[in-house]
Design an enzyme around this catalytic site. Structure first.
Site, PDB file in Angstrom:
ATOM      1  N   ASN A  48      44.650  57.341  15.133  1.00  0.00           N
ATOM      2  CA  ASN A  48      45.636  57.265  16.209  1.00  0.00           C
ATOM      3  C   ASN A  48      46.632  56.147  15.920  1.00  0.00           C
ATOM      4  OD1 ASN A  48      43.382  55.576  16.718  1.00  0.00           O
ATOM      5  ND2 ASN A  48      43.806  55.459  18.901  1.00  0.00           N
ATOM      6  N   GLU A  68      49.452  54.063  17.985  1.00  0.00           N
ATOM      7  CA  GLU A  68      50.028  53.766  19.304  1.00  0.00           C
ATOM      8  C   GLU A  68      51.410  53.142  19.154  1.00  0.00           C
ATOM      9  OE1 GLU A  68      47.008  51.574  21.499  1.00  0.00           O
ATOM     10  OE2 GLU A  68      45.850  53.437  21.734  1.00  0.00           O
ATOM     11  N   CYS A  95      47.806  61.065  18.560  1.00  0.00           N
ATOM     12  CA  CYS A  95      46.346  61.092  18.355  1.00  0.00           C
ATOM     13  C   CYS A  95      45.994  61.304  16.876  1.00  0.00           C
ATOM     14  CB  CYS A  95      45.723  62.232  19.144  1.00  0.00           C
ATOM     15  SG  CYS A  95      45.821  62.071  20.924  1.00  0.00           S
ATOM     16  N   GLU A 146      43.813  63.335  15.566  1.00  0.00           N
ATOM     17  CA  GLU A 146      43.648  64.741  15.182  1.00  0.00           C
ATOM     18  C   GLU A 146      44.983  65.352  14.765  1.00  0.00           C
ATOM     19  OE1 GLU A 146      42.624  63.184  17.900  1.00  0.00           O
ATOM     20  OE2 GLU A 146      41.048  64.286  18.936  1.00  0.00           O
ATOM     21  N   CYS A 176      41.517  65.603  22.857  1.00  0.00           N
ATOM     22  CA  CYS A 176      42.231  65.746  24.132  1.00  0.00           C
ATOM     23  C   CYS A 176      42.851  67.145  24.226  1.00  0.00           C
ATOM     24  CB  CYS A 176      43.306  64.666  24.266  1.00  0.00           C
ATOM     25  SG  CYS A 176      44.800  65.000  23.309  1.00  0.00           S
ATOM     26  N   CYS A 184      45.789  67.964  21.812  1.00  0.00           N
ATOM     27  CA  CYS A 184      45.355  68.218  20.430  1.00  0.00           C
ATOM     28  C   CYS A 184      44.687  69.576  20.309  1.00  0.00           C
ATOM     29  CB  CYS A 184      44.411  67.122  19.956  1.00  0.00           C
ATOM     30  SG  CYS A 184      45.300  65.587  19.615  1.00  0.00           S
TER      31      CYS A 184
HETATM   32  N1  THU Z   1      43.251  59.523  21.210  1.00  0.00           N
HETATM   33  C1  THU Z   1      43.094  60.206  20.037  1.00  0.00           C
HETATM   34  O1  THU Z   1      43.423  59.697  18.951  1.00  0.00           O
HETATM   35  N2  THU Z   1      42.567  61.454  20.096  1.00  0.00           N
HETATM   36  C2  THU Z   1      42.199  62.085  21.253  1.00  0.00           C
HETATM   37  O2  THU Z   1      41.772  63.233  21.218  1.00  0.00           O
HETATM   38  C3  THU Z   1      42.267  61.373  22.531  1.00  0.00           C
HETATM   39  C4  THU Z   1      42.908  60.054  22.498  1.00  0.00           C
HETATM   40  C5  THU Z   1      43.845  58.170  21.162  1.00  0.00           C
HETATM   41  C6  THU Z   1      45.215  58.071  21.768  1.00  0.00           C
HETATM   42  C7  THU Z   1      45.248  56.612  22.177  1.00  0.00           C
HETATM   43  O3  THU Z   1      45.658  55.838  21.062  1.00  0.00           O
HETATM   44  C8  THU Z   1      43.797  56.259  22.472  1.00  0.00           C
HETATM   45  O4  THU Z   1      43.022  57.274  21.875  1.00  0.00           O
HETATM   46  C9  THU Z   1      43.476  56.171  23.946  1.00  0.00           C
HETATM   47  O5  THU Z   1      43.906  57.276  24.625  1.00  0.00           O
END
Ligand code: THU
Length: 130
Positions: free
Chosen positions: A42, A44, A53, A55, A86, A89
Site C-alpha cells: 500500500n 498512502e 491498496c 492488491e 477491500c 480491490c
Molecule cells: N489497504 C490495502 O492495502 N488493501 C486493502 O485491501 C485494504 C486497505 C491499505 C490502504 C491503507 O493504506 C491502509 O490499508 C488502511 O486502510
C-alpha cells in the site's frame, strides 16, 4: 508456486509499505497464468483519498506489462488481524480474473477463498451483451 510461497512474497512486499498515516502495512503478490509473480504494497498519501491498496498495485504492475490472466493473489496485513481485500480491490481484481483465488493468513493459518465468494455478482462490462 504454493500458497505458502506466494504469501512469503506478499510478506516481503509488505516491508515496502508506505503507510505513515494508518500504520496498517499491507503486502500483496499476484500469480499470473504464465507463472510470473508481481508484488505490491500500500502507498498512502498526505491527501488520504489518493492512497492505493497493495492488491491494486500488484495487479496493475502485471497489467502494465501485458498480463491479463491471473490465478491467485496472496495478501497480508498485520498478522494478528483478520484481513481480506477491500471492496474496491475486489471489483478491480474481478475485471481481469473473476475466478481468482485469494490467499490470506490469520494466526499462522492459511485461508483460501474465491473472488466470486468475496464479490458475488461482481460487475463486468466485458461479460455483458450491450
Ligand atoms: N489497504 C490495502 O492495502 N488493501 C486493502 O485491501 C485494504 C486497505 C491499505 C490502504 C491503507 O493504506 C491502509 O490499508 C488502511 O486502510
Amino acid at each position: 508456486m504454493t500458497d505458502k510461497e506466494l504469501l512469503e512474497k506478499a510478506k516481503k512486499a509488505r516491508e515496502y509499505a508506505y503507510a505513515p498515516y494508518s500504520k496498517f502495512f499491507v503486502g500483496a503478490a499476484i500469480l499470473t497464468k504464465s507463472g510470473k509473480v508481481y508484488t505490491g504494497c500500500n502507498v498512502e498519501n498526505s491527501s488520504y483519498g489518493l492512497t492505493v491498496c497493495a492488491e491494486r498495485i500488484a495487479l496493475f504492475k502485471g497489467v502494465s506489462v501485458g498480463e491479463k490472466e491471473f490465478l491467485k493473489l496472496a495478501v497480508i496485513g498485520p498478522e494478528n488481524v483478520p484481513f481480506s481485500p477491500c471492496g474496491a480491490c475486489r471489483q478491480v481484481l474481478f475485471e481481469f480474473s473473476p475466478d481468482l483465488t485469494i490467499i490470506t493468513l490469520y494466526n499462522n493459518e492459511i485461508r483460501s477463498s474465491s473472488l466470486k465468494e468475496l464479490l458475488p455478482e461482481g460487475f463486468s462490462l466485458t461479460h455483458l451483451r450491450l
